[in-house]
Design an enzyme around this catalytic site. Structure first.
Site, mmCIF file in Angstrom:
data_model
loop_
_atom_site.group_PDB
_atom_site.id
_atom_site.type_symbol
_atom_site.label_atom_id
_atom_site.label_comp_id
_atom_site.label_asym_id
_atom_site.label_seq_id
_atom_site.Cartn_x
_atom_site.Cartn_y
_atom_site.Cartn_z
ATOM 1 C CG ASP A 135 -43.670 7.219 -18.454
ATOM 2 O OD1 ASP A 135 -43.093 7.306 -19.561
ATOM 3 O OD2 ASP A 135 -44.734 7.802 -18.195
ATOM 4 C CE LYS A 137 -43.921 11.078 -19.610
ATOM 5 N NZ LYS A 137 -44.981 10.578 -20.460
ATOM 6 C CG ASN A 140 -43.108 11.415 -15.310
ATOM 7 O OD1 ASN A 140 -44.173 11.972 -15.094
ATOM 8 N ND2 ASN A 140 -43.012 10.288 -15.986
ATOM 9 C CG ASP A 153 -46.380 9.891 -11.883
ATOM 10 O OD1 ASP A 153 -46.953 10.220 -10.836
ATOM 11 O OD2 ASP A 153 -46.797 10.175 -13.008
ATOM 12 C CB THR A 175 -42.336 11.587 -29.357
ATOM 13 O OG1 THR A 175 -41.815 11.799 -28.061
ATOM 14 C CG2 THR A 175 -42.910 12.847 -29.938
#
Ligand code: ADE
Length: 426
Positions: A135, A137, A140, A153, A175
C-alpha cells in the site's frame, strides 16, 4: 470522542491527531518519562475483527518488529486493551509527503531523486527480509526533521484500504491510483512487483504534481491502470520517461526490478551522484569502494553511527526474536573481515561463495562428516573502515549453526569488534 490529553498505559500522553484511515487513527504522543515524541496508531479491534483481520495483524506485527532501516518508520512497541491495539512508532517530524505535494505541487528533480533513492533503499531492504508493503502511496511516505524518507506501515498490509470489506479497491480519498494492475485483476500477485508499480506512481506524482491514472469514473480508472495508459508531462526527460514506463509496466513479469532501477542512469543522476542513503548495503568484492571512502572519510566513523538520526544502532544489540540472526559492528576494512570469515569457513569445511550485494554464503553439503548446514553473512558498509556484519542461519540444524557461530566465527571476529561496545556479540 478525541483522545487528546489521555495518558496511555501510564506511559504516553496523547497529543494531536496526525492522520486517520479506515481502521485506525494516528496521534502524536510524548513518553511521559523521557519527553520523547512518538506517533501512536490506535486501531479499533472491533473493526478489524469484523473484517476478520486480527490474526493477520498479529502475524504482521511480528514481522514488522524485524524490519529496522533508517528509512522505515520504526515500530517501538505494541500494546493492547480489550478494544484497541496501539502501535507506538517513531515520530516523523516532517509529516506526510502527500501534504507537501498538495501544498507546493511538483518537486524539483534533484529533490525527488534523493527521496526516491531512500525509498528504493527502504523497499529493497524490506523485500530482502520478505516484507512487502502493498500500500505504498504518498500518504505512507513520511519525512523526518531533516527531510529524509520514513516509510510507514511496512508489513501492515492487513490494514491497507484495498482490503476493505466491500471488496473494492479504495483509498481514503476514493482513488485506487497507486494499485498495480495484477491486484485489480486479482491474478494472485507478488509483493515485489506490486510495490515497484506503486513506487512508479509515487515517482510520477512527485515530479508531475498529479497522479498518472485518474478518472472520475472508477471503472475507467481501472481500465487505464490495467492497460498502463497515461501521459507524461512535457517536462519529464527521456531518461525519466524510460524509468517510469518500466516501473508502470502492466505486465508484472517484465516490470523493472529494484536492481535494474538502481543501475539505471536516472537513479544515478546526470552527474553520476547518487542520492544519500545513511548506510550503504553491500561490499563491492575485490574493489576498494572508493566513492564511499571519499564521501565519508572526513567524518569520525563512530560519530556517524551515534549521530545518524534514523539509525539507532543500540537496538542492534538486542536478541532478535524470530530469526536467530546476530550482528557485529567491526572496525576494519571489508577485505580483512572477509579473510577472517574465509578462514573460519575453512576450519569447519564450509565452501564460501560471494553473492551480489555484499552477501557471503557458507555451505557444507550433506555428504560431509558433520552434516549439511549453510550460513549467510551480509556485510553492510557504514564507512570504509566500519562494517555491520549480519550472520544468519540458512538451512541445516540450528545446533550445528550455533556451534559454528559461537566456537568458530565469533572468536575470529572478537578482536575487531568496535571497541566501545565491548563484548556486544550475541
Ligand atoms: N502520520 C502517520 N504516521 C506518522 C508518524 N509515524 N509520524 C508522523 N506523522 C505520522
Amino acid at each position: 470522542m478525541g483522545l487528546k490529553g489521555a495518558i496511555l498505559m501510564q506511559k504516553y500522553e496523547l497529543g494531536r491527531l496526525l492522520g486517520q484511515g479506515t481502521f485506525a487513527k494516528v496521534y502524536h504522543a510524548r513518553c511521559v518519562e523521557t519527553g520523547q515524541s512518538v506517533a501512536i496508531k490506535v486501531i479499533d479491534k472491533g473493526k478489524i475483527r469484523k473484517a476478520d483481520l486480527l490474526d493477520q495483524i498479529e502475524r504482521e506485527i511480528s514481522v514488522m518488529r524485524l524490519v529496522r532501516h533508517p528509512n522505515v518508520v520504526r515500530l517501538y512497541e505494541v500494546m493492547a486493551t480489550k478494544t484497541k491495539i496501539y502501535f507506538v512508532m517513531e515520530y516523523a517530524k516532517g509529516g506526510e509527503l502527500f501534504n507537501k505535494v498538495v501544498a507546493q505541487g511538483k518537486f524539483p528533480e534533484d529533490v525527488v531523486r534523493k527521496l526516491f533513492v531512500q525509498l528504493m533503499d527502504a523497499v529493497e531492504f524490506c523485500h530482502s527480509r520478505g516484507v512487502y508493503h502493498r500500500d505504498l502511496k504518498l500518504e505512507n511516505i513520511l519525512l523526518d526533521g531533516d527531510g529524509n524518507v520514513k516509510v510507514s506501515d511496512f508489513g501492515l498490509s492487513a490494514l491497507t484500504e484495498s482490503r476493505r470489506s466491500d471488496g473494492l479497491l479504495h483509498t481514503s480519498c476514493g482513488t485506487p491510483g497507486y494499485v498495480a494492475p495484477e491486484i485489480i485483476e486479482r491474478n494472485g500477485y507478488d509483493g515485489v512487483g506490486a510495490d515497484i508499480w506503486s513506487c512508479g506512481v509515487v515517482l510520477y506524482v512527485l515530479l508531475a504534481g498529479y497522479l498518472p491514472f485518474h478518472d472520475r469514473n472508477l471503472m475507467e480508472m481501472y481500465r487505464k491502470i490495467i492497460k498502463g495508459e497515461y501521459k507524461f508531462p512535457s517536462w519529464f526527460s527521456p531518461k525519466l520517461r524510460r524509468l517510469v514506463s518500466r516501473m508502470l509496466d502492466p505486465n508484472p513479469n517484465s516490470r523493472i526490478s529494484i536492481a535494474e532501477i538502481k543501475a539505471g542512469c536516472w537513479f544515478k543522476g546526470g552527474n553520476g551522484i547518487k542520492g544519500e542513503s545513511v548506510v550503504s548495503r553491500g561490499v563491492a568484492w575485490g574493489e576498494s569502494n572508493e566513492k564511499e571512502a571519499r564521501s565519508l572519510s572526513n567524518l569520525n566513523a563512530f560519530d556517524i553511527i551515534s549521530l545518524s538520526d534514523g539509525l539507532d544502532l543500540s537496538k542492534l544489540f538486542e536478541e532478535s526474536g524470530l530469526d536467530k540472526e546476530c550482528r557485529f559492528i567491526l572496525c576494519k576494512p571489508a577485505s580483512l573481515i572477509i579473510s577472517r570469515l574465509e578462514k573460519a569457513a575453512k576450519i569447519v569445511e564450509m565452501k564460501v561463495s560471494k553473492k551480489d550485494g555484499g552477501l557471503l554464503k557458507f555451505e557444507r553439503s550433506k555428504e560431509s562428516r558433520d552434516g549439511a548446514v549453510s550460513i549467510e553473512v551480509e556485510i553492510f558498509v557504514i564507512t570504509p573502515v566500519l562494517h555491520l556484519v549480519e550472520v544468519k542461519r540458512g538451512y541445516g540444524d540450528v545446533v550445528k549453526y550455533k556451534k559454528i557461530l559461537n566456537d568458530v566465527i565469533r572468536p575470529r571476529l572478537v578482536d575487531i569488534v568496535r571497541p566501545s561496545y565491548g563484548e556486544v556479540l550475541y
